[in-house]
Design a protein around this motif. Sequence first.
Motif, mmCIF file in Angstrom:
data_model
loop_
_atom_site.group_PDB
_atom_site.id
_atom_site.type_symbol
_atom_site.label_atom_id
_atom_site.label_comp_id
_atom_site.label_asym_id
_atom_site.label_seq_id
_atom_site.Cartn_x
_atom_site.Cartn_y
_atom_site.Cartn_z
ATOM 1 N N VAL A 28 37.237 52.813 37.883
ATOM 2 C CA VAL A 28 37.817 53.590 38.986
ATOM 3 C C VAL A 28 37.951 52.663 40.186
ATOM 4 O O VAL A 28 37.010 51.933 40.516
ATOM 5 C CB VAL A 28 36.922 54.798 39.350
ATOM 6 N N PHE A 29 39.120 52.681 40.822
ATOM 7 C CA PHE A 29 39.355 51.840 41.998
ATOM 8 C C PHE A 29 40.000 52.696 43.080
ATOM 9 O O PHE A 29 41.056 53.289 42.857
ATOM 10 C CB PHE A 29 40.250 50.646 41.648
ATOM 11 N N ASP A 30 39.348 52.774 44.218
ATOM 12 C CA ASP A 30 39.812 53.617 45.336
ATOM 13 C C ASP A 30 40.128 55.036 44.883
ATOM 14 O O ASP A 30 41.138 55.629 45.268
ATOM 15 C CB ASP A 30 41.020 52.986 46.035
ATOM 16 N N GLY A 31 39.263 55.579 44.049
ATOM 17 C CA GLY A 31 39.401 56.962 43.602
ATOM 18 C C GLY A 31 40.368 57.168 42.461
ATOM 19 O O GLY A 31 40.485 58.281 41.946
ATOM 20 N N LEU A 66 38.110 43.028 47.980
ATOM 21 C CA LEU A 66 39.116 42.453 47.093
ATOM 22 C C LEU A 66 39.994 43.563 46.547
ATOM 23 O O LEU A 66 39.516 44.678 46.318
ATOM 24 C CB LEU A 66 38.435 41.738 45.914
ATOM 25 N N ASP A 67 41.269 43.244 46.295
ATOM 26 C CA ASP A 67 42.135 44.220 45.642
ATOM 27 C C ASP A 67 41.729 44.312 44.170
ATOM 28 O O ASP A 67 40.911 43.521 43.684
ATOM 29 C CB ASP A 67 43.611 43.865 45.809
ATOM 30 N N ALA A 68 42.286 45.266 43.446
ATOM 31 C CA ALA A 68 41.876 45.521 42.067
ATOM 32 C C ALA A 68 42.086 44.306 41.163
ATOM 33 O O ALA A 68 41.217 43.970 40.354
ATOM 34 C CB ALA A 68 42.624 46.734 41.509
ATOM 35 N N GLN A 101 40.416 44.406 53.903
ATOM 36 C CA GLN A 101 40.461 45.797 53.484
ATOM 37 C C GLN A 101 39.346 46.032 52.481
ATOM 38 O O GLN A 101 39.103 45.202 51.603
ATOM 39 C CB GLN A 101 41.812 46.099 52.845
ATOM 40 N N HIS A 102 38.655 47.120 52.624
ATOM 41 C CA HIS A 102 37.557 47.439 51.725
ATOM 42 C C HIS A 102 37.986 48.486 50.717
ATOM 43 O O HIS A 102 38.695 49.433 51.047
ATOM 44 C CB HIS A 102 36.339 47.922 52.524
ATOM 45 N N SER A 125 39.604 39.926 38.213
ATOM 46 C CA SER A 125 39.561 38.496 37.919
ATOM 47 C C SER A 125 38.156 37.936 38.141
ATOM 48 O O SER A 125 37.641 37.158 37.324
ATOM 49 C CB SER A 125 40.585 37.757 38.791
ATOM 50 N N ARG A 126 37.527 38.354 39.236
ATOM 51 C CA ARG A 126 36.138 37.913 39.499
ATOM 52 C C ARG A 126 35.190 38.427 38.431
ATOM 53 O O ARG A 126 34.280 37.723 37.996
ATOM 54 C CB ARG A 126 35.676 38.386 40.883
#
Length: 130
Positions: free
Chosen positions: A100-103, A67-69, A5-6, A74-75
Amino acid sequence: MNRVQHHEAVISLGSNVVEAEAMLREAIARLRLIGSEIVVSQFYNTPDISGSGKVYGNAVLSGVFGLDAVSLQSRCKDIENSMGRRLSSSCVVIDIDIVVFDGEVIRPVDYGREYFTIGMDYIKAGRLLD
C-alpha cells in the motif's frame, strides 16, 4: 526551496530461511534508516503459497518515507540484493514489497494474502514488535 514529499507505505516482509527472524530484523533496521514513524507487526509464520511445505517468517511494516513509490521499491530491492536475495533460488533470504502506498493498494494480490493480512491485523490490534 525543494521540500521532500512524504509518503505513507505499508510493506510486506518475508523470509523462508532458518534464520528468518534475524533476516526480518535486519531488513527492518535498514528500512528504519530511510523512513520515519515506523511501526512493525509482531513476527508470525505462514506456509509457502506454492504448497512447497516451506514456512515463511513474516512481518508488516508501516511508515513514512521521503521517496516516491518507484524509488522506495528500488531501495527495497537494493536491500534484498545486499542481504543475499537471489531470484533464481527457492531459498528466500528476504522479500520486501510495498503493498500500500499513500492509501492506494499497489499489490492487490499480496493485499488479500494471509502473509499480509495477518500483519495488518496485528498492527491494527497493537500487536507490535518491541
